[in-house]
Design a protein around this motif. Structure first.
Motif, PDB file in Angstrom:
ATOM      1  N   ARG A  71       0.843  -1.199   0.000  1.00  0.00           N
ATOM      2  CA  ARG A  71       0.000   0.000   0.000  1.00  0.00           C
ATOM      3  C   ARG A  71       0.877   1.248   0.000  1.00  0.00           C
ATOM      4  O   ARG A  71       0.620   2.207  -0.740  1.00  0.00           O
ATOM      5  CB  ARG A  71      -0.926  -0.022   1.209  1.00  0.00           C
ATOM      6  N   GLU A  72       1.934   1.221   0.807  1.00  0.00           N
ATOM      7  CA  GLU A  72       2.855   2.364   0.843  1.00  0.00           C
ATOM      8  C   GLU A  72       3.584   2.522  -0.492  1.00  0.00           C
ATOM      9  O   GLU A  72       3.852   3.653  -0.936  1.00  0.00           O
ATOM     10  CB  GLU A  72       3.857   2.182   1.983  1.00  0.00           C
ATOM     11  N   TRP A  73       3.914   1.411  -1.143  1.00  0.00           N
ATOM     12  CA  TRP A  73       4.595   1.488  -2.438  1.00  0.00           C
ATOM     13  C   TRP A  73       3.698   2.151  -3.474  1.00  0.00           C
ATOM     14  O   TRP A  73       4.131   3.036  -4.229  1.00  0.00           O
ATOM     15  CB  TRP A  73       4.989   0.082  -2.914  1.00  0.00           C
ATOM     16  N   PHE A  74       2.426   1.737  -3.519  1.00  0.00           N
ATOM     17  CA  PHE A  74       1.490   2.353  -4.465  1.00  0.00           C
ATOM     18  C   PHE A  74       1.346   3.852  -4.181  1.00  0.00           C
ATOM     19  O   PHE A  74       1.300   4.668  -5.109  1.00  0.00           O
ATOM     20  CB  PHE A  74       0.120   1.680  -4.384  1.00  0.00           C
ATOM     21  N   ALA A  75       1.258   4.201  -2.910  1.00  0.00           N
ATOM     22  CA  ALA A  75       1.096   5.610  -2.537  1.00  0.00           C
ATOM     23  C   ALA A  75       2.305   6.428  -2.985  1.00  0.00           C
ATOM     24  O   ALA A  75       2.161   7.585  -3.425  1.00  0.00           O
ATOM     25  CB  ALA A  75       0.883   5.729  -1.039  1.00  0.00           C
ATOM     26  N   LYS A  76       3.495   5.850  -2.882  1.00  0.00           N
ATOM     27  CA  LYS A  76       4.716   6.562  -3.286  1.00  0.00           C
ATOM     28  C   LYS A  76       4.799   6.691  -4.806  1.00  0.00           C
ATOM     29  O   LYS A  76       5.218   7.738  -5.337  1.00  0.00           O
ATOM     30  CB  LYS A  76       5.939   5.821  -2.751  1.00  0.00           C
ATOM     31  N   GLN A  77       4.410   5.639  -5.515  1.00  0.00           N
ATOM     32  CA  GLN A  77       4.483   5.647  -6.977  1.00  0.00           C
ATOM     33  C   GLN A  77       3.425   6.562  -7.593  1.00  0.00           C
ATOM     34  O   GLN A  77       3.633   7.111  -8.679  1.00  0.00           O
ATOM     35  CB  GLN A  77       4.312   4.225  -7.515  1.00  0.00           C
ATOM     36  N   TYR A  78       2.309   6.712  -6.912  1.00  0.00           N
ATOM     37  CA  TYR A  78       1.196   7.500  -7.449  1.00  0.00           C
ATOM     38  C   TYR A  78       0.781   8.550  -6.407  1.00  0.00           C
ATOM     39  O   TYR A  78      -0.288   8.441  -5.789  1.00  0.00           O
ATOM     40  CB  TYR A  78       0.013   6.598  -7.805  1.00  0.00           C
ATOM     41  N   PRO A  79       1.605   9.559  -6.200  1.00  0.00           N
ATOM     42  CA  PRO A  79       1.326  10.549  -5.148  1.00  0.00           C
ATOM     43  C   PRO A  79       0.047  11.346  -5.392  1.00  0.00           C
ATOM     44  O   PRO A  79      -0.503  11.934  -4.463  1.00  0.00           O
ATOM     45  CB  PRO A  79       2.563  11.452  -5.179  1.00  0.00           C
ATOM     46  N   GLN A  82      -4.969   9.022  -3.537  1.00  0.00           N
ATOM     47  CA  GLN A  82      -5.058   8.752  -2.103  1.00  0.00           C
ATOM     48  C   GLN A  82      -5.324   7.258  -1.919  1.00  0.00           C
ATOM     49  O   GLN A  82      -6.473   6.817  -1.992  1.00  0.00           O
ATOM     50  CB  GLN A  82      -6.165   9.581  -1.444  1.00  0.00           C
ATOM     51  N   VAL A  83      -4.256   6.484  -1.737  1.00  0.00           N
ATOM     52  CA  VAL A  83      -4.370   5.027  -1.690  1.00  0.00           C
ATOM     53  C   VAL A  83      -4.804   4.588  -0.295  1.00  0.00           C
ATOM     54  O   VAL A  83      -4.103   4.828   0.691  1.00  0.00           O
ATOM     55  CB  VAL A  83      -3.036   4.349  -2.072  1.00  0.00           C
ATOM     56  N   GLU A  84      -5.955   3.931  -0.223  1.00  0.00           N
ATOM     57  CA  GLU A  84      -6.514   3.487   1.034  1.00  0.00           C
ATOM     58  C   GLU A  84      -6.493   1.962   1.101  1.00  0.00           C
ATOM     59  O   GLU A  84      -6.609   1.275   0.082  1.00  0.00           O
ATOM     60  CB  GLU A  84      -7.951   3.990   1.189  1.00  0.00           C
ATOM     61  N   GLU A  85      -6.355   1.460   2.313  1.00  0.00           N
ATOM     62  CA  GLU A  85      -6.297   0.013   2.538  1.00  0.00           C
ATOM     63  C   GLU A  85      -7.573  -0.487   3.199  1.00  0.00           C
ATOM     64  O   GLU A  85      -8.089   0.135   4.123  1.00  0.00           O
ATOM     65  CB  GLU A  85      -5.105  -0.310   3.442  1.00  0.00           C
ATOM     66  N   ILE A  86      -8.070  -1.613   2.704  1.00  0.00           N
ATOM     67  CA  ILE A  86      -9.183  -2.324   3.346  1.00  0.00           C
ATOM     68  C   ILE A  86      -8.602  -3.612   3.914  1.00  0.00           C
ATOM     69  O   ILE A  86      -8.278  -4.541   3.175  1.00  0.00           O
ATOM     70  CB  ILE A  86     -10.313  -2.634   2.352  1.00  0.00           C
ATOM     71  N   HIS A  87      -8.431  -3.657   5.223  1.00  0.00           N
ATOM     72  CA  HIS A  87      -7.840  -4.814   5.895  1.00  0.00           C
ATOM     73  C   HIS A  87      -8.939  -5.878   6.068  1.00  0.00           C
ATOM     74  O   HIS A  87      -9.861  -5.700   6.864  1.00  0.00           O
ATOM     75  CB  HIS A  87      -7.287  -4.369   7.248  1.00  0.00           C
ATOM     76  N   ALA A  88      -8.822  -6.972   5.320  1.00  0.00           N
ATOM     77  CA  ALA A  88      -9.857  -8.013   5.343  1.00  0.00           C
ATOM     78  C   ALA A  88      -9.239  -9.386   5.594  1.00  0.00           C
ATOM     79  O   ALA A  88      -9.692 -10.394   5.039  1.00  0.00           O
ATOM     80  CB  ALA A  88     -10.635  -8.015   4.030  1.00  0.00           C
ATOM     81  N   ALA A  89      -8.206  -9.444   6.435  1.00  0.00           N
ATOM     82  CA  ALA A  89      -7.508 -10.703   6.711  1.00  0.00           C
ATOM     83  C   ALA A  89      -7.788 -11.182   8.129  1.00  0.00           C
ATOM     84  O   ALA A  89      -7.873 -10.373   9.058  1.00  0.00           O
ATOM     85  CB  ALA A  89      -6.005 -10.524   6.518  1.00  0.00           C
ATOM     86  N   ILE A  90      -7.920 -12.496   8.281  1.00  0.00           N
ATOM     87  CA  ILE A  90      -8.081 -13.127   9.594  1.00  0.00           C
ATOM     88  C   ILE A  90      -7.137 -14.319   9.663  1.00  0.00           C
ATOM     89  O   ILE A  90      -7.186 -15.216   8.801  1.00  0.00           O
ATOM     90  CB  ILE A  90      -9.520 -13.612   9.845  1.00  0.00           C
ATOM     91  N   ALA A 242       5.983  -6.919 -10.464  1.00  0.00           N
ATOM     92  CA  ALA A 242       4.856  -7.299 -11.318  1.00  0.00           C
ATOM     93  C   ALA A 242       4.054  -6.073 -11.731  1.00  0.00           C
ATOM     94  O   ALA A 242       3.660  -5.925 -12.895  1.00  0.00           O
ATOM     95  CB  ALA A 242       3.963  -8.299 -10.585  1.00  0.00           C
ATOM     96  N   MET A 243       3.831  -5.168 -10.792  1.00  0.00           N
ATOM     97  CA  MET A 243       3.047  -3.973 -11.092  1.00  0.00           C
ATOM     98  C   MET A 243       3.735  -3.102 -12.132  1.00  0.00           C
ATOM     99  O   MET A 243       3.095  -2.546 -13.030  1.00  0.00           O
ATOM    100  CB  MET A 243       2.782  -3.182  -9.808  1.00  0.00           C
ATOM    101  N   ARG A 244       5.058  -2.964 -12.018  1.00  0.00           N
ATOM    102  CA  ARG A 244       5.795  -2.174 -13.020  1.00  0.00           C
ATOM    103  C   ARG A 244       5.663  -2.805 -14.408  1.00  0.00           C
ATOM    104  O   ARG A 244       5.561  -2.109 -15.418  1.00  0.00           O
ATOM    105  CB  ARG A 244       7.275  -2.086 -12.639  1.00  0.00           C
ATOM    106  N   THR A 245       5.668  -4.134 -14.439  1.00  0.00           N
ATOM    107  CA  THR A 245       5.573  -4.846 -15.714  1.00  0.00           C
ATOM    108  C   THR A 245       4.187  -4.713 -16.328  1.00  0.00           C
ATOM    109  O   THR A 245       4.042  -4.597 -17.555  1.00  0.00           O
ATOM    110  CB  THR A 245       5.899  -6.334 -15.507  1.00  0.00           C
ATOM    111  N   TRP A 246       3.168  -4.721 -15.491  1.00  0.00           N
ATOM    112  CA  TRP A 246       1.791  -4.749 -15.987  1.00  0.00           C
ATOM    113  C   TRP A 246       1.187  -3.381 -16.285  1.00  0.00           C
ATOM    114  O   TRP A 246       0.244  -3.273 -17.067  1.00  0.00           O
ATOM    115  CB  TRP A 246       0.877  -5.430 -14.950  1.00  0.00           C
TER     116      TRP A 246
END
Length: 428
Positions: A71-79, A82-90, A242-246
């Motif tokens: 999430r922090e990487w996306f936020a830095k690459q795309y300033p 406003q990149v928000e996280e939805i925490h959906a892990a258990i 992967a994101m840079r490639t895609w």
């Protein structure tokens, strides 16, 4: 509809229902596969404004690791976004629970990208069971929003290196890859990179906490499953590569048309969580407060928790469908319940306590399965008067003879946050 058109429609529907089930086969391990890409997600990042990423998975995703780093990487690459996280892990859960909770924990918050991580916790499941849950997640997502992109990610655990060294995915990841290929879903195999680095002498899979490798290799984890920070950083690097490639070759796409052809006929798109209603409970049941205690600690996942503590307290509901489970809490003061389905009572009570119960944690209890989906069914859950055997937890205690007599381990408490249904409730 013209009779000929009706006949063709029915024929096509029958062919879909009668299509041969997929035959499982190990899939080649590839670091990342773009398939239909993440065009909707990248377009929204480039445009700027709020962008939401949902992370659905187990404890590897719940940890403060790759989820936060990406999430922090996306936020830095795309300033400009406003990149928000939805925490959906258990922790400790697989796709067989994820399919029930994806709507409540992720989709209701309108994600633009859904990462799905269950290849470790699904490791012991049959491919057919994995497909039911994972396809249900995919189909629920695109039925809710056909422009939400999905990406499967495959994490590492010790023993997965055996097939990876031969060029193959683990069984769970192979099952996921077959489904991903059908729906054009991108996938990222972080486990492959971990295995490659170990083979190249750059990494060891595990070492005791605080230990340093005398040869200077990266220590991936302390237990062979859950990465330390360096391990999560590897995951972050693989995903960002992967994101840079895609990003430049992914085109926006409406995924809704893909739902016309299911991968398997008995997928779990219909899976849902329904809340406990006051009309369902009899006896001393009460709602736990949301501002303190267990009610506050577990409200985000379980919602409003109903607690029963007296023998004879009953939860009763009717539904039309094939299966039902409780979405509940296990704990040191947990009791046990008797279960009756369509008038047939199980021979033995079922404890809401196990060998891990030095603390409270989310769990599920299967109430009914394999029922006629076209019929109505009645389920009755009743608190049993006897406490369960507490000895299974004794080996975790310093002085079990004394500690098991303390108030912490006394009680017949049953705490329910919801009902997992494959079907629909029927009004009482």
């Amino acid at each position: 509809m013209h009779p000929t058109s009706l006949f063709l429609a029915l024929t096509l529907a029958s062919a879909t229902l009668l299509q041969a089930a997929p035959e499982f086969a190990p899939q080649p391990a590839v670091l990342h596969q773009q398939r239909d890409g993440l065009g909707n997600f990248f377009a929204k990042l480039e445009k700027g404004g709020p962008v939401k990423i949902a992370y659905l998975g187990g404890s590897i995703t719940a940890a403060s690791g790759w989820r936060i780093k990406t999430r922090e990487w996306f936020a830095k690459q795309y300033p400009q976004a406003q990149v928000e996280e939805i925490h959906a892990a258990i922790g400790g859960t697989g796709s067989n629970l994820g399919v029930y909770r994806v709507q409540k924990d992720a989709l209701q918050f309108d994600p633009d990208l859904l990462f799905v991580e269950f290849s470790v916790n699904d490791g012991g499941a049959k491919p057919e069971d994995i497909w039911r849950g994972m396809e249900g997640i995919v189909r629920q997502t695109w039925a809710d929003n056909p422009r939400c992109d999905i990406c499967f990610v495959y994490t590492f655990r010790v023993n997965y290196e055996t097939p990876l060294r031969e060029g193959w995915c683990s069984n769970a990841a192979s099952a996921d890859e077959m489904l991903a290929a059908h729906y054009g879903i991108p996938s990222i195999n972080m486990a492959l990179r971990v295995s490659e680095m170990e083979s190249d002498g750059k990494l060891i899979f595990q070492a005791e906490k605080g230990a340093a490798d005398p040869e200077g290799r990266i220590i991936f984890s302390n237990d062979g499953v859950h990465p330390v920070d360096a391990g999560h950083e590897i995951y972050n690097h693989v995903i960002s590569d992967a994101m840079r490639t895609w990003k430049d070759s992914s085109k926006p796409l409406d995924h809704g048309s893909k739902l016309a052809t299911p991968f398997i006929a008995d997928h779990w798109q219909a899976a849902k969580i329904v809340a406990v209603q006051p009309s369902m409970v009899e006896g001393s049941w009460k709602k736990l407060p949301l501002d303190s205690g267990l009610g506050k600690s577990f409200e985000k996942r379980l919602g409003k928790i109903w607690e029963a503590s007296s023998p004879g307290d009953t939860l009763r509901f009717r539904f039309k469908g094939s299966s039902a489970s409780l979405y509940d809490l296990l704990g040191p003061d947990g009791g046990q319940v008797t279960i009756t389905v369509d008038g047939l009572k199980r021979d033995k009570p079922v404890p809401r306590f196990d060998s891990y119960c030095t603390y409270h944690r989310i769990s599920t209890l299967k109430l009914a399965d394999g029922l006629d989906p076209d019929q109505e069914h009645e389920v009755v859950v009743e608190v049993h008067p006897d406490q369960p055997d507490r000895q299974p937890v004794a080996f975790r205690l310093k002085d079990p003879e004394k500690e098991l007599q303390e108030p912490k381990f006394q009680g017949t408490k049953v705490r329910v946050g919801g009902i997992l249904l494959m079907g629909d409730l029927v009004a009482p």
